[in-house]
Design a protein around this motif. Structure first.
Motif, short mmCIF file in Angstrom:
data_model
loop_
_atom_site.label_atom_id
_atom_site.label_comp_id
_atom_site.label_asym_id
_atom_site.label_seq_id
_atom_site.Cartn_x
_atom_site.Cartn_y
_atom_site.Cartn_z
N ASP A 99 -63.27 51.87 -67.40
CA ASP A 99 -63.40 53.19 -66.77
C ASP A 99 -62.15 54.04 -66.95
N ILE A 100 -61.07 53.45 -67.45
CA ILE A 100 -59.82 54.18 -67.65
C ILE A 100 -59.90 55.01 -68.93
N THR A 102 -58.63 58.01 -64.98
CA THR A 102 -59.95 57.54 -65.38
C THR A 102 -60.67 58.52 -66.32
#
Length: 380
Positions: free
Chosen positions: A246-247, A297
Motif C-alpha cells: 500500500d506504500i 501511501t
C-alpha cells in the motif's frame, strides 16, 4: 522573473556558477527558486535542512524561495517536474534556466515534442513490459523515433521540464546552461564537483572546502544527515508493516523481496543490492524506501495531482514585492505559516519533517519539528 528548480544538497560551486550565469543572462530579473525540502527526488535526505538551504540561497541572491512539497519532491522525474513547473507558472515566471549536458535547447524541445506523442508512449510501455527500467525505456524510445541518443540525467530532466511546460500551455521559456561536471561522479574534482561526490566526501569526513562556497561550510557541521543514518528506523517500519504494497512506489510484488531480505540486511545499500532487479534503478528503490520510511501511501499520493498551495520559505525585498504582486491573481493560497490553511498535503510535509528530525538529539529534534509550524519565511 526567472525560475530555478533545485535541491541544493548541498549548495556547491556548481550551483553558484549556475546562479551567477542566470544573473549574467538576466541582470534585471528577479529569481524564484523552487526547492525540494528535507527529502529529495533521488530518494535521499537533504544533508542540511530546508531552512538552512533557504538561508544559503538568499545569501547568494535568490529573491524568493518556495518549497516543492514532499508528495511531489520524492517522486519520479515526471511528477517532480510537473509540480515544479506548476509552481513556477503560478508565481508567474517568464524563464526557466536549467543545467544541460548538451546545452542544445532546440534539440531538447524537439525531443519533448516526441515525448508527447502516442507512438512514443506505446514504445516506452513496450520496453517496460520487457523488464527494462523506466529511464532506459525513455532513452531507447527516443532513440528509436529520432535516432538521437539522450542518456545524461540533466538533459533527460530538462526534456521533462519542457514537456510539462508544453502540456500546461505555460508561457515559461526554457533556457539551458552548460553543465560543467559529471552529475553522478563519486570522486571529488578540483573546484566543480557533483553534489553526489560532495555528499560522499562529507559522509566519509573528507575535506570539501574547495568544492563549496565558504558560506555553505558554516552549515556543514556534525549535524549532517544521510539516508544510511535512518536504516534502523526503516528496518523497523518494514518489519511491522504487513501492508507494504500500500506504500507509494512499492509495486509489482517487490514487497515480498523486501520482507525476505530485510532481517539479514546490514545497511540500506546492502538491502538495495539484495532487492534490486533490472527493472528497478537505484534511485527508484531509494524513493521507495523513503516512502516506506515516511509511511507515504499510494492512496495519499493519488489524492495529490496538482499543487494546492505555494509555500514560501524565504525572500528578500524583491521577493516580498513578488508576493505582493501575485497574491490577488494566484489561484492557490500563498502559505507563509503552517496555520494559514488546513491541508492534507501540508500535514504530510509535517510528518516527513518529524521523520527527518527523528535521529537528531532531543534538543535539535524538537527545534526542527517546531520550525515546521512555528517558522515564518526567512527574510534578508
Amino acid at each position: 522573473m526567472v525560475g530555478i528548480i533545485c535541491e541544493y544538497n548541498p549548495f556547491h560551486n556548481g550551483h553558484l556558477y549556475h546562479l551567477n550565469k542566470v544573473k549574467e543572462l538576466f541582470p534585471d530579473k528577479k529569481i524564484v527558486l523552487v526547492m525540494s525540502g528535507n527529502f529529495t527526488q533521488r530518494g535521499d535526505v537533504s544533508c542540511i535542512n530546508k531552512w538552512d538551504k533557504t538561508d544559503i540561497a538568499l545569501h547568494f541572491g535568490v529573491d524568493l524561495v518556495v518549497e516543492l512539497p514532499f508528495v511531489f519532491a520524492t517522486q519520479g522525474a515526471d511528477i517532480f517536474a510537473k509540480a515544479s513547473i506548476e509552481i513556477l507558472d503560478k508565481v508567474g515566471v517568464d524563464y526557466l534556466v536549467f543545467g544541460s549536458e548538451s546545452n542544445n535547447i532546440e534539440k531538447l524541445k524537439k525531443l519533448a515534442d516526441v515525448q508527447l506523442s502516442k507512438k512514443y508512449n506505446n514504445l516506452v510501455k513496450d520496453y517496460m513490459d520487457e523488464g527494462i527500467n523506466y529511464p532506459t525505456a525513455l532513452s531507447k524510445a527516443l532513440m528509436d523515433l529520432t535516432d538521437m541518443k539522450v542518456d545524461t540525467p540533466n538533459d533527460i530532466l530538462g526534456i521533462t521540464y519542457i514537456r510539462e511546460i508544453k502540456k500546461l500551455k505555460s508561457k515559461i521559456k526554457p533556457i539551458t546552461i552548460k553543465r560543467n561536471n559529471d552529475y553522478n561522479a563519486k570522486e571529488l574534482e578540483d573546484f566543480y564537483s557533483s553534489a553526489t561526490s560532495i555528499r560522499y566526501a562529507l559522509y566519509n569526513n573528507s575535506d570539501i572546502s574547495n568544492q563549496v562556497p565558504e558560506y555553505t561550510t558554516r552549515f556543514l557541521d556534525n549535524k549532517l544527515l544521510f539516508i544510511n543514518d535512518y536504516f534502523n528506523l526503516l528496518k523497523y517500519n518494514i518489519m511491522i508493516n504487513d501492508h507494504l504494497q500500500d506504500i507509494q512506489t512499492v509495486d509489482e510484488g517487490i514487497e515480498n523481496r523486501i520482507k525476505k531480505y530485510i532481517i539479514e540486511a546490514k545497511s540500506l545499500d546492502d538491502l538495495i543490492l539484495k532487492v534490486k532487479t533490472k527493472r528497478y534503478t537505484y534511485n527508484k528503490l531509494n524513493r521507495m524506501f523513503t516512502h516506506i520510511l515516511c509511511n507515504f501511501t499510494k492512496e495519499e499520493a493519488n489524492n495529490f495531482k496538482n499543487i494546492e498551495y505555494v509555500r514560501v520559505l524565504g525572500f528578500n525585498n524583491n521577493g516580498r514585492e513578488i508576493i505582493k504582486n501575485i497574491k490577488n491573481d494566484i489561484d492557490v493560497p500563498i502559505v507563509t505559516n503552517f496555520s494559514d490553511i488546513d491541508s492534507e498535503m501540508l500535514d504530510i510535509e509535517f510528518r516527513s519533517t518529524c521523520c527527518y528530525a527523528s535521529i537528531l538529539d532531543e534538543k535539535d529534534k524538537i527545534k526542527l519539528i517546531q520550525s515546521e509550524y512555528k517558522n515564518y519565511p526567512l527574510q534578508r
